[in-house]
Design an enzyme around this catalytic site. Sequence first.
Site, PDB file in Angstrom:
ATOM      1  N   SER A  68      14.301  13.933  31.074  1.00 53.45           N
ATOM      2  CA  SER A  68      14.161  14.760  29.871  1.00 53.45           C
ATOM      3  C   SER A  68      14.105  16.247  30.196  1.00 53.45           C
ATOM      4  O   SER A  68      13.656  16.648  31.280  1.00 53.45           O
ATOM      5  CB  SER A  68      12.874  14.390  29.121  1.00 53.45           C
ATOM      6  OG  SER A  68      12.941  13.077  28.673  1.00 53.45           O
TER       7      SER A  68
HETATM    8  N1  SAM Z   1      10.500  10.763  29.314  1.00 52.09           N
HETATM    9  C1  SAM Z   1      11.474  10.333  30.274  1.00 52.09           C
HETATM   10  C2  SAM Z   1      11.578  11.320  31.399  1.00 52.09           C
HETATM   11  O1  SAM Z   1      10.673  12.134  31.551  1.00 52.09           O
HETATM   12  O2  SAM Z   1      12.539  11.276  32.144  1.00 52.09           O
HETATM   13  C3  SAM Z   1      12.834  10.139  29.653  1.00 52.09           C
HETATM   14  C4  SAM Z   1      12.863   9.073  28.653  1.00 52.09           C
HETATM   15  S1  SAM Z   1      14.491   8.716  28.120  1.00 52.09           S
HETATM   16  C5  SAM Z   1      14.843  10.074  27.070  1.00 52.09           C
HETATM   17  C6  SAM Z   1      14.145   7.382  26.985  1.00 52.09           C
HETATM   18  C7  SAM Z   1      13.887   6.047  27.680  1.00 52.09           C
HETATM   19  O3  SAM Z   1      13.467   5.111  26.682  1.00 52.09           O
HETATM   20  C8  SAM Z   1      15.116   5.431  28.342  1.00 52.09           C
HETATM   21  O4  SAM Z   1      14.835   5.200  29.695  1.00 52.09           O
HETATM   22  C9  SAM Z   1      15.324   4.118  27.584  1.00 52.09           C
HETATM   23  O5  SAM Z   1      15.804   3.073  28.399  1.00 52.09           O
HETATM   24  C10 SAM Z   1      13.911   3.833  27.095  1.00 52.09           C
HETATM   25  N2  SAM Z   1      13.804   2.918  25.939  1.00 52.09           N
HETATM   26  C11 SAM Z   1      14.586   2.827  24.842  1.00 52.09           C
HETATM   27  N3  SAM Z   1      14.128   1.857  24.021  1.00 52.09           N
HETATM   28  C12 SAM Z   1      13.016   1.331  24.609  1.00 52.09           C
HETATM   29  C13 SAM Z   1      12.105   0.302  24.240  1.00 52.09           C
HETATM   30  N4  SAM Z   1      12.217  -0.390  23.123  1.00 52.09           N
HETATM   31  N5  SAM Z   1      11.076   0.035  25.094  1.00 52.09           N
HETATM   32  C14 SAM Z   1      10.935   0.726  26.264  1.00 52.09           C
HETATM   33  N6  SAM Z   1      11.774   1.712  26.663  1.00 52.09           N
HETATM   34  C15 SAM Z   1      12.808   2.002  25.837  1.00 52.09           C
END
Ligand code: SAM
Length: 218
Positions: A68
Amino acid sequence: MAYKFVDNYREKGARKQLVEILRERGISDAKVLRAIGKVPRHFFFDETFWNQAYKDIAFPIGDGQTISQPYTVAYQTELLHIQKGDKVLEIGTGSGYQTCVLMELGANVYTIERQENLYARTIKVLPGMGYNANFFLGDGSKGIEAHAPYAKIIVTAGAPFVPEILLKQLKIGGILVIPVGDEKSQKMITVIRVSENEYDRIELDTFRFVPLVGDQAW
Ligand code: SAM
């Protein structure tokens, strides 16, 4: 276990500059800025791209995922008002960078990721950096009932609505931060649980996240 990367003067200097950029962009919570100033973000990058690690941009980290943007991480973290010892549920571990920032603030983090390859990477990388969060693999759109209630819940993927089931896993006085909208853009929403059945909802700025995929999502 010693981590293979070093945090040398060049990266430390770049990190200080990143903190200044975030301050100029409106992040004002000194504790959040200090946490950003401590987490070695370049550890999440291949060494070839260390020169990108302290720019205020999201960046591909492999497996079709991105780390992010620091501004987004700082923005969501600020809204959580983390107190030392807060039990925090993070939905969407991704790279684990946000997890580290929460832990620098003294949070006890429960973090869940649905993609196995990302989960497998984070359970190795974060403890190697000294960040021992509680890691889970699965659909976080339903929260993690077994460890509820949480003082704070942060969703780091874009949801079509606020899942009711997450609200029920908040402590009274607890805060949920979640981006809600369509696939193209989402509004950052904070929900505060003021009593057993009362919630205050505030709508804030617009962001663009990858979708929250799951039972209570897309
Ligand atoms: N905050 C993280 C970082 O600092 O790098 C980035 C997060 S990324 C924008 C969003 C993440 O949410 C992805 O890795 C995706 O696979 C995960 N994701 C999406 N739906 C999800 C769910 N239902 N449960 C858990 N993780 C999920």
